[in-house]
Design an enzyme around this catalytic site. Structure first.
Site, PDB file in Angstrom:
ATOM      1  N   TYR A  34       0.837  -1.201   0.000  1.00 16.64           N
ATOM      2  CA  TYR A  34       0.000   0.000   0.000  1.00 16.64           C
ATOM      3  C   TYR A  34       0.874   1.254   0.000  1.00 16.64           C
ATOM      4  O   TYR A  34       0.638   2.195  -0.778  1.00 16.64           O
ATOM      5  CB  TYR A  34      -0.925   0.005   1.219  1.00 16.64           C
ATOM      6  CG  TYR A  34      -1.890   1.176   1.235  1.00 16.64           C
ATOM      7  CD1 TYR A  34      -3.173   1.054   0.715  1.00 16.64           C
ATOM      8  CD2 TYR A  34      -1.510   2.415   1.760  1.00 16.64           C
ATOM      9  CE1 TYR A  34      -4.057   2.127   0.708  1.00 16.64           C
ATOM     10  CE2 TYR A  34      -2.377   3.495   1.749  1.00 16.64           C
ATOM     11  CZ  TYR A  34      -3.653   3.342   1.226  1.00 16.64           C
ATOM     12  OH  TYR A  34      -4.513   4.412   1.219  1.00 16.64           O
ATOM     13  N   LYS A 103       4.132   5.232  17.420  1.00 20.70           N
ATOM     14  CA  LYS A 103       2.922   5.344  16.604  1.00 20.70           C
ATOM     15  C   LYS A 103       2.188   4.015  16.766  1.00 20.70           C
ATOM     16  O   LYS A 103       2.513   3.021  16.123  1.00 20.70           O
ATOM     17  CB  LYS A 103       3.276   5.598  15.133  1.00 20.70           C
ATOM     18  CG  LYS A 103       2.053   5.816  14.233  1.00 20.70           C
ATOM     19  CD  LYS A 103       2.501   6.176  12.812  1.00 20.70           C
ATOM     20  CE  LYS A 103       1.303   6.441  11.905  1.00 20.70           C
ATOM     21  NZ  LYS A 103       0.511   5.234  11.650  1.00 20.70           N
ATOM     22  N   ARG A 124     -12.276   7.417  15.390  1.00 19.79           N
ATOM     23  CA  ARG A 124     -11.812   8.347  14.376  1.00 19.79           C
ATOM     24  C   ARG A 124     -12.746   8.393  13.177  1.00 19.79           C
ATOM     25  O   ARG A 124     -13.012   9.435  12.612  1.00 19.79           O
ATOM     26  CB  ARG A 124     -10.408   7.942  13.900  1.00 19.79           C
ATOM     27  CG  ARG A 124      -9.835   8.844  12.821  1.00 19.79           C
ATOM     28  CD  ARG A 124      -8.479   8.306  12.351  1.00 19.79           C
ATOM     29  NE  ARG A 124      -7.838   9.239  11.458  1.00 19.79           N
ATOM     30  CZ  ARG A 124      -8.076   9.340  10.165  1.00 19.79           C
ATOM     31  NH1 ARG A 124      -8.984   8.547   9.614  1.00 19.79           N
ATOM     32  NH2 ARG A 124      -7.445  10.213   9.405  1.00 19.79           N
ATOM     33  N   LYS A 296       8.339   5.765   9.660  1.00 20.38           N
ATOM     34  CA  LYS A 296       8.158   4.323   9.511  1.00 20.38           C
ATOM     35  C   LYS A 296       9.511   3.709   9.199  1.00 20.38           C
ATOM     36  O   LYS A 296      10.251   4.216   8.343  1.00 20.38           O
ATOM     37  CB  LYS A 296       7.157   4.011   8.401  1.00 20.38           C
ATOM     38  CG  LYS A 296       5.774   4.629   8.636  1.00 20.38           C
ATOM     39  CD  LYS A 296       4.742   4.110   7.676  1.00 20.38           C
ATOM     40  CE  LYS A 296       4.264   2.739   8.083  1.00 20.38           C
ATOM     41  NZ  LYS A 296       3.113   2.262   7.294  1.00 20.38           N
ATOM     42  N   CYS A 385      -6.538 -32.911  -0.159  1.00 21.67           N
ATOM     43  CA  CYS A 385      -6.108 -32.449   1.160  1.00 21.67           C
ATOM     44  C   CYS A 385      -4.809 -33.151   1.557  1.00 21.67           C
ATOM     45  O   CYS A 385      -4.722 -34.387   1.477  1.00 21.67           O
ATOM     46  CB  CYS A 385      -7.195 -32.735   2.191  1.00 21.67           C
ATOM     47  SG  CYS A 385      -6.706 -32.388   3.896  1.00 21.67           S
ATOM     48  N   CYS A 388      -5.737 -35.788   4.598  1.00 21.85           N
ATOM     49  CA  CYS A 388      -6.586 -36.975   4.453  1.00 21.85           C
ATOM     50  C   CYS A 388      -6.728 -37.462   3.021  1.00 21.85           C
ATOM     51  O   CYS A 388      -7.261 -38.544   2.779  1.00 21.85           O
ATOM     52  CB  CYS A 388      -7.976 -36.702   5.029  1.00 21.85           C
ATOM     53  SG  CYS A 388      -8.954 -35.543   4.030  1.00 21.85           S
ATOM     54  N   CYS A 410     -11.976 -35.458   7.973  1.00 22.78           N
ATOM     55  CA  CYS A 410     -10.544 -35.245   7.733  1.00 22.78           C
ATOM     56  C   CYS A 410      -9.765 -35.420   9.034  1.00 22.78           C
ATOM     57  O   CYS A 410     -10.156 -34.907  10.086  1.00 22.78           O
ATOM     58  CB  CYS A 410     -10.327 -33.845   7.170  1.00 22.78           C
ATOM     59  SG  CYS A 410      -8.592 -33.395   6.976  1.00 22.78           S
TER      60      CYS A 410
END
Length: 653
Positions: A34, A103, A124, A296, A385, A388, A410
């Site tokens: 991001y 922060k 907020r 950061k 899976c 199983c 399973c």
């Protein structure tokens, strides 16, 4: 125009990610991704001079979506400009003194006190309008409900959940299809609960970081002095340190060294001018205040090679992809695994065995894949899976694809189910690790949950197993015997019903007055009337009890256990058969839950929504045009104030 098309693409992707993060408490991209896309958008807007109306660079936050009341903030809450360069912090501070603090990574909340009492708490929200969470805030672990200051006081701070509590809570909700990914998501959902008992059980903490307003008092100009005054009033404030341009590098390093031992989640630091008047005189930009800046940490990246993807089955059938790579050193520890969370994320990285990848620790804590430099995309999605061998299926919910095992029997599900059933918050049977359970299943001692109470025939076979003996067996049997007397809520939680955590099990048991027969036969419509339970939870709950195998399991378990009997209520049941709905704030009671408990103790029932079965709607604002008031008027349901309700109590005495 190629740049404009890229701007449009970035705005769309960032808004989608922001909406998911703020409104839906889920992540569709990492913070690192991001930030990178956001920085690219800022640069493109600067180069082209074009900023779209819906760009996240000029819009702060997202519209709040919930049933909580909304309220406009007296002072808009802006986000902070940020940097990853310590030198830029020193340049920003110049010759001024600053306050450097954590922060915190949670949910920002504004508290208002009047006459020394907590009057209001608001989230907020979108920066201008937040959600009223006063009843929930009163359950935070460290918020003072009374302070030695009688004037109006407005304090801004961060509500957070510790890493240790995050891990504890995640362990208790293993039956939820997707566990909480991080403490921030958990905190956001917790703080905005419609039932504050759930909030109370999750140990939310509040750290003040800004004194917004203090009527009838000259506020100290120094930010550090304001922090000290708030501490004297009983608040926990964010950990902070006074800095100058010369000392800030050392201070940042000190915070960095402590983050690995810090139990509270943080995603960086905040630097604020200590001279509040000077900071205020600088004003604000369209989005950022100029008195503070966020720092950061630049993620420590390590380049390695993917060995394979491990597919990890859970008790719910969800099969999680985990990237296993050649070990690398990150933030002082060796790392070789990182969860990819789901198929959607896995596919976005186009992972393949042998690919060159870079990895990092999000917030210097959680290992994550940052980039796949090869992107061979050769990792197949397993059709069976790994536990199983049954067929798998891909399910898509909210644009996220996940893999599931289709086998109800399973082996992985079975081990996890037993482990959940014996856990501390369920039947609390000590001495049964997952390894022991798996061994008992392999040896044929355990087939279903009730077999835990029928181990005596296998005594001689168990005592000769590695790690066992006569004493271990006796200790195990003592723990099993002690678990035979339990509460209905523990038992209900222990069954491992999808989406039913500890708090939800208690809510249901309280609502149905610990009547197991009523619980087993409850319908979706009746369950959703319980405040804090939505359709998803109700539907999975009802589906569980409709399953014949589950019914048989419960019948067999009831042959082995018994429930603690609650003391009968000998008081007058004056509200027997009467249904109430409570909305809005209350004045004579601590919160709505206290009113609810009183009604239920007198034989009444409290639901979350107004229906034709509702007898009274309690709302101190009887003339409001709220949705519940409108519904009550449509159905002819009397709307009564708290005072009228109290008069009803007096008339029945």
């Amino acid at each position: 125009m190629e740049q404009l098309e890229r701007i449009k693409e970035l705005v769309t992707r960032l808004n989608q990610a922001g909406r998911a993060y703020y409104q839906e408490d889920r992540e569709i991209m990492s913070n690192r991704e991001y930030d990178a896309l956001y920085d690219e958008l800022v640069q493109l807007e600067k180069e082209t001079g074009i900023t779209l109306a819906n760009s996240p660079t000029i819009h702060v936050g997202y519209e709040v979506l919930s049933e909580l009341a909304k309220e406009e903030h007296s002072t808009p809450m802006l986000s902070l400009d940020k940097t990853k360069d310590v030198g830029a912090l020193a340049d920003w501070l110049g010759d001024k003194q600053g306050v450097l603090s954590w922060k915190m990574d949670g949910l920002t909340v504004v508290l208002t006190y009047r006459n020394g009492i907590l009057e209001k708490a608001v989230t907020r929200g979108n920066g201008e309008i937040g959600e009223v969470i006063t009843n929930n805030a009163r359950t935070f672990r460290n918020i003072p409900s009374r302070i030695p200051y009688m004037g109006e006081l407005v304090v801004r701070g961060e509500a957070v959940i510790k890493y240790s509590d995050f891990e504890r809570i995640n362990a208790t909700i293993e039956d939820v299809e997707a566990k909480y990914k991080n403490p921030r998501n958990l905190c956001s959902g917790t703080v905005r609960q419609l039932n504050n008992q759930i909030t109370a059980e999750r140990n939310v903490h509040f750290f003040a970081f800004h004194l917004v307003e203090s009527a009838d008092m000259d506020i100290p100009n120094s930010i550090a002095e304001r922090f000290r005054w708030l501490t004297e009033l009983g608040f926990d404030v964010v950990e902070y340190e006074m800095v100058t341009g010369e000392t800030i590098g050392k201070a940042v390093q000190g915070f960095s060294n402590r983050i690995r031992e810090n139990d509270f989640p943080s995603d960086g630091l905040v630097l604020t001018y200590d001279d509040a008047a000077y900071g205020k005189s600088l004003g604000v930009t369209a989005k950022f205040p100029r008195d503070s800046i966020a720092f950061k940490w630049a993620d420590e990246l390590a380049v390695t090679h993917l060995k394979y993807i491990e597919w990890s089955p859970s008790r719910t059938g969800l099969i999680n992809p985990v990237a296993v790579f050649e070990p690398v050193e990150l933030e002082g520890t060796s790392v070789s695994r990182a969860s990819m969370h789901n198929i959607s994320i896995l596919e976005s990285f186009q992972m393949g065995a042998g690919d060159e990848i870079s990895v990092f620790k999000a917030n210097m804590i959680i290992p994550q894949v940052a980039e796949n430099r090869t992107r061979s995309g050769t990792i197949p999605i397993p059709e069976h899976c790994p536990a199983c061998g049954a067929p798998t299926e891909i399910r898509q919910e909210n644009d996220v694809k996940s893999l599931y095992c289709t086998n109800e029997l399973c082996s992985a599900k079975k081990v996890k189910l037993f482990s959940h059933f014996v856990s501390r918050n369920a039947m609390n049977i000590d001495g049964l690790s997952e390894a022991t359970i798996e061994k008992f299943i392999e040896e044929g001692f355990l087939e279903d949950l009730y077999d835990l109470y029928r181990l005596e025939p296998y005594r001689m076979q168990i005592v000769v197993l590695d790690g066992f003996g006569e004493r271990s067996y006796e200790n195990l049997q003592n723990a099993i015997e002690a678990s035979r007397l339990t509460t209905l809520a523990r038992f209900l939680y222990g069954l491992g019903i999808m989406n039913i955590g500890v708090a939800t099990a208690k809510l249901i048991c309280r609502h149905f007055r610990n009547d197991l027969n009523a619980i087993q036969n409850a319908g979706v419509e009746e369950l959703v009337e319980i405040e804090g339970i939505g359709e998803v939870i109700a539907e999975s709950f009802v589906a569980y009890f409709k399953n014949e195998e589950n019914q048989r399991r419960i019948r067999e378990l009831l042959k082995e256990i018994r429930f603690e009997q609650e003391e009968p209520d000998t008081g007058k049941q004056i509200f027997q058969g009467i249904n109430f709905v409570i909305t809005g704030s209350v004045n004579h009671y601590a919160n709505r839950d206290e009113v609810k408990a009183l009604i239920e103790s007198l034989g009444g029932k409290v639901t979350g929504s107004v229906t034709s079965k509702t007898h009274y709607l309690i709302n101190n604002d009887v003339t409001s045009n709220s949705s519940k008031n409108k519904k009550a008027k449509e159905l002819g349901v009397p709307i009564i104030s708290e005072d009228t309700f109290m008069q009803m109590l007096q008339q029945e005495d």
